[in-house]
Scaffold this motif. Structure first.
Motif, PDB file in Angstrom:
ATOM      1  N   TRP B 274     -72.382  13.122  10.260  1.00  0.00           N
ATOM      2  CA  TRP B 274     -71.231  13.867   9.897  1.00  0.00           C
ATOM      3  C   TRP B 274     -71.974  14.769   8.451  1.00  0.00           C
ATOM      4  N   ASN B 276     -72.607  17.142  10.495  1.00  0.00           N
ATOM      5  CA  ASN B 276     -72.985  17.576  11.729  1.00  0.00           C
ATOM      6  C   ASN B 276     -72.573  19.462  12.139  1.00  0.00           C
ATOM      7  N   LYS B 277     -72.660  20.270  11.071  1.00  0.00           N
ATOM      8  CA  LYS B 277     -72.385  21.411  11.259  1.00  0.00           C
ATOM      9  C   LYS B 277     -73.397  22.491  10.837  1.00  0.00           C
ATOM     10  N   PRO B 278     -73.550  23.407  11.449  1.00  0.00           N
ATOM     11  CA  PRO B 278     -74.487  24.519  10.876  1.00  0.00           C
ATOM     12  C   PRO B 278     -74.166  24.815   9.291  1.00  0.00           C
ATOM     13  N   GLY B 279     -74.969  25.085   8.647  1.00  0.00           N
ATOM     14  CA  GLY B 279     -74.611  25.427   7.253  1.00  0.00           C
ATOM     15  C   GLY B 279     -74.857  24.397   6.042  1.00  0.00           C
ATOM     16  N   THR B 280     -74.668  23.206   6.827  1.00  0.00           N
ATOM     17  CA  THR B 280     -74.869  21.950   5.767  1.00  0.00           C
ATOM     18  C   THR B 280     -75.797  20.906   6.242  1.00  0.00           C
ATOM     19  N   LEU B 281     -76.393  20.243   5.407  1.00  0.00           N
ATOM     20  CA  LEU B 281     -77.219  19.089   5.765  1.00  0.00           C
ATOM     21  C   LEU B 281     -76.070  17.843   5.802  1.00  0.00           C
TER      22      LEU B 281
END
Lengths: 414, 414
Positions: B274, B276-281
């Motif tokens: 979580w 779990n998205k492109p753009g963020t660790l």
């Protein structure tokens, strides 16, 4: 009346809009969770439109939900000067990322209004839909559509992890406009943004003149294996897509460490496996990864290693590999004349500035495919971003806002 | 009338119940997708209850939704002989895993009815709720509750990935019974199951006498890091929980390969990060992994390596590690007397049999904590399971069913 060389923005008026925005879609302490096309995104759009109307702007909304606040020029047939960024945030986002850039445009317009200054060219301020990609992938999709990189219909069919369809959500929140999402001629595009890195803050700089972006290669891949029991299935008969994904992201992280000494970065940001349950090997895994390096040749090497890592992970885990998307961004994409104009303002206003490269993607990258574009970076504390601890104070925006104001007026009065 | 040494089950009657079950919760071609406590699980339970009533059994349902079909004995005060397994499946499951064991119990009872044979002890056939754990974790939770390993209230509060609560779903499908989920005295527990491995099929065996289970160690861990931008954040300042998870599962897979030559297995089965998205660790990642080896000492070594891999993955990715659950199962858990009884039947009936160890977890593992228990394995084609390609034919059950029949009668008439 006109803008004079000494005219400055009203910093606390700008800050009050930041504070108002920070009340909409409140996230963790100090942060925002304003996912694109959700209710909070609708609310902040409503506030932005109200501010535009108060400032006497003509509001237009295109079929991707991009909001344009248009200020007429003396010759309204001329291509406009555009100032934009985004009002959406990451799920655990801050109060400034993107938001500062949109509200900077608003403050420029308000300052022009105060001065009674009508520029020769029209000015447009823009909120781009879904810059973050935190709900719908890919990020920066609406600015990409605007410059012709994506088709509107394709964008409308994007599905979020929560099952929502992009076009339906646009309609639901009332921001599916009638104007085609298609850029006309644009004189210049400016975007002010917090740096999202530690350099300006660490060096005590007031502002950064963005010369380009770290060359960045990304890919979205899908590994396909086969479900089977976690227990009796021998290791060499397994096709566990989850393991292919884990091996890929581990190898990508290794690439990042390998090139870290000269500021290379490599990121595994997503792994979505199915069924992803105890008791069964997974059939599919979708992964997103990217590599970034200031040196273009090194970035290419990292990208090649990333591609090889995907193949090797698939082979080791006995899975098929499908590259679903690949992208490149960055490089020397910004306009030398606009960069020079911003530098001149930094010198004239006696700011403590430096040239800087962006390491993050921005809507300006897309606009730069279409028209002369440039960016101004302002410091953020410790470079923390995409986190509720993202922090800035009003002073950190003073230099950037005033440079933006005069660069825009200079360009719009040409 | 009584069962004689030559009495045999009605194989095609048993098969017709398998075929009827295969119509409920149809999944991919040839398979089932009958997740626990879903509508299809309700439908197959209704069918099972109807079959029990047709067979003259008294039906009881406990507070965990376990269904007991009770056949009275000559002395109904004696502890029963129990035959059970499960009717739920994986999301891409087969038609036989678990199902064959429940319907084998039904066929034993029907055969006793045909023969007009009343055993001395009562007999109970059981469908255990949520063996698979494909919707609610942990697996085998209702048999675990039955023997006192889990509290009923704790089980009722389990939440599925789809947001549903175990207790609410039990109530919704009408299978939250009144009888406390708590084992009384049981004389013996038998479970027939497809092997879910390739050994019997490869060797052309009709049946396997299960002597125990591969010692298996598992763990569910949570890595905690911090969200940050995927671009500018330097490698050494990252706390990407997704990468901690990917490194852990990669290391677990490596352990599996290291011990594969003597039939060790290690599995990463789940990684849920979580945001779990492109753009963020990612801030958090939950992982499930396990190791299995026929040799107890080697299994312990593998488990120690797995634990160390979790610590190392956390350290490398700059994340905190929390071990949320650890478990062990397997070993020589089954009852020597019951194993001997089943072996004797295999010899008496002239079956082509072998001793075998289970590599999968089964409800029988829980029952073995409470009463003498044993399992019979029947072959499945190429050992494929947890997949719609799981395949068996009626003949593959003949030996197992008849051994089960006589072992049960022998025990119940003691």
């Amino acid at each position: 009346m006109t803008i004079s060389a000494e005219t400055r923005v009203d910093l606390m008026r700008f800050w009050s809009t930041i504070e108002r925005s920070a009340q909409i879609g409140v996230g963790r302490p100090g942060g925002l969770s304003r996912l694109t096309l959700g209710d909070a995104d609708r609310d902040v759009r409503n506030q932005f439109v109200a501010w535009c109307r108060e400032a006497g702007l003509g509001v237009e909304i295109d079929t991707m939900g991009n909001i344009f606040g248009r200020r007429a020029g003396q010759d309204d047939t001329l291509p406009p000067v555009m100032i934009g960024s985004h009002l959406d945030t990451q799920i655990n986002g801050g109060r400034f990322d993107g938001i500062a850039g949109v509200l900077a445009g608003l403050e420029v317009v308000r300052t022009l209004n105060d001065a009674g200054h009508t520029t020769r060219r029209p000015i447009a301020i823009v909120d781009w839909t879904n810059e973050e990609g935190a709900r719908f992938s890919p990020p920066m999709v609406a600015s990409g559509c605007f410059v012709g990189r994506y088709e509107t219909a394709w964008c409308h069919d994007l599905i979020a992890d929560d099952g929502a369809r992009f076009g339906d959500e646009l309609e639901r929140i009332g921001y599916k406009g009638d104007i085609p999402c298609k850029a006309g001629e644009i004189d210049a595009y400016f975007e002010l943004h917090i740096e999202q890195g530690p350099i300006l803050d660490a060096e005590g700089r007031e502002v950064g003149v963005v010369t380009g972006g770290y060359p960045s290669y990304g890919m979205r891949v899908r590994f396909t294996g086969e479900t089977a029991h976690t227990g009796p299935t021998p290791m060499d008969l397994r096709h566990n897509a989850l393991i292919a994904g884990a091996r890929f992201l581990t190898a990508v992280d290794d690439i990042g460490w390998e090139f870290a000494i000269l500021d290379g970065k490599a990121t595994g940001s997503r792994l979505a496996a199915w069924p992803n349950k105890p008791g069964t090997l997974s059939e599919t895994a979708e992964c997103v990864a990217d590599v970034r390096h200031p040196d273009p040749a090194t970035a290419r090497v990292m990208a090649e290693k990333m591609r090889r890592a995907a193949s090797e992970a698939a082979a080791k885990a006995g899975c098929a590999l499908q590259v679903e998307d690949e992208w490149f961004w960055g490089g020397d994409i910004f306009d030398p004349e606009l960069i020079g104009l911003i530098r001149s303002e930094a010198v004239r206003q006696n700011c403590n500035w430096r040239d800087i490269q962006s390491q993050a993607g921005h809507d300006a990258y897309h606009l730069a495919m279409h028209c002369p574009s440039a960016m101004i970076f302002t410091p953020c504390k410790n470079g923390i971003t995409h986190n509720n601890k993202e922090d800035c104070d009003p002073e950190s925006f003073r230099a950037g806002l005033n440079m933006l104001l005069h660069a825009v007026v200079n360009r719009a009065d040409r």
